[in-house]
Design an enzyme around this catalytic site. Sequence first.
Site, short mmCIF file in Angstrom:
data_model
loop_
_atom_site.label_atom_id
_atom_site.label_comp_id
_atom_site.label_asym_id
_atom_site.label_seq_id
_atom_site.Cartn_x
_atom_site.Cartn_y
_atom_site.Cartn_z
N PHE A 65 0.81 -1.23 0.00
CA PHE A 65 0.00 0.00 0.00
C PHE A 65 0.84 1.27 0.00
O PHE A 65 0.34 2.34 -0.34
CB PHE A 65 -0.97 0.02 1.20
CG PHE A 65 -0.36 -0.37 2.51
CD1 PHE A 65 0.38 0.53 3.25
CD2 PHE A 65 -0.52 -1.66 2.98
CE1 PHE A 65 0.94 0.16 4.46
CE2 PHE A 65 0.03 -2.04 4.20
CZ PHE A 65 0.77 -1.12 4.94
N GLY B 270 1.31 3.80 -3.30
CA GLY B 270 0.19 4.63 -3.71
C GLY B 270 -0.42 5.47 -2.60
O GLY B 270 -1.32 6.26 -2.83
N HIS B 271 0.07 5.30 -1.37
CA HIS B 271 -0.52 6.01 -0.21
C HIS B 271 0.58 6.52 0.70
O HIS B 271 0.87 5.91 1.72
CB HIS B 271 -1.44 5.06 0.55
CG HIS B 271 -2.35 5.75 1.52
ND1 HIS B 271 -2.00 6.02 2.82
CD2 HIS B 271 -3.62 6.22 1.37
CE1 HIS B 271 -3.02 6.61 3.44
NE2 HIS B 271 -4.01 6.74 2.58
N PHE B 272 1.21 7.52 0.41
CA PHE B 272 1.10 8.46 -0.71
C PHE B 272 2.45 8.50 -1.40
O PHE B 272 3.48 8.40 -0.72
CB PHE B 272 0.75 9.85 -0.19
CG PHE B 272 -0.57 9.91 0.52
CD1 PHE B 272 -1.75 10.00 -0.19
CD2 PHE B 272 -0.63 9.85 1.90
CE1 PHE B 272 -2.98 10.08 0.47
CE2 PHE B 272 -1.85 9.91 2.57
CZ PHE B 272 -3.03 10.01 1.86
N VAL C 40 2.37 6.42 4.03
CA VAL C 40 1.64 6.38 5.29
C VAL C 40 0.71 5.17 5.24
O VAL C 40 0.03 4.94 4.23
CB VAL C 40 0.79 7.66 5.47
CG1 VAL C 40 -0.05 7.60 6.72
CG2 VAL C 40 1.68 8.90 5.49
#
EC number: 4.2.1.59
Length: 144
Positions: free
Chosen positions: A48, A51-53, A58
């Site tokens: 994750f 893409g986050h971020f 995070v």
Amino acid sequence: MKKLELNTEEIMKILPHRYPFLLVDRIIELLPGERAVGIKNLSVNEPFFPGHFPGHPVMPGVLMIEAMAQVGACAILCDEKYQGRLGYLAGVDRIRFKRMAVPGDSLLITTEFTAIKGNIGKGKGQIKINEEMVCGGEFLFALG
């Protein structure tokens, strides 16, 4: 009552979750049917983070909620009365996020049950990093 521990292989015998959605690495304290304390070590390679971020990784808050739910599921599904069943997250209340979880952090995840009646359990959970509160709240679980 003796406090139990579970490694990843033992957790995967209890929970149906697998990579990339198994969000607990170890259970370091377990009182079946009552409470569990788990560890999730966040690697820069978590799926994750890109893409986050981008440029500022995070852990998503919803995944922190899921991590608390998985630790709680370990607690309830280790009770002899509930072994072999599935636990479902049925609701959340009063969830608060106090700080971010980022690559390199080690999450200390605690979930305990405050009531169980029939197939419904009520509990509370929290995540800490180095004694600092990250998030916490109340949960409703359903047993299938």
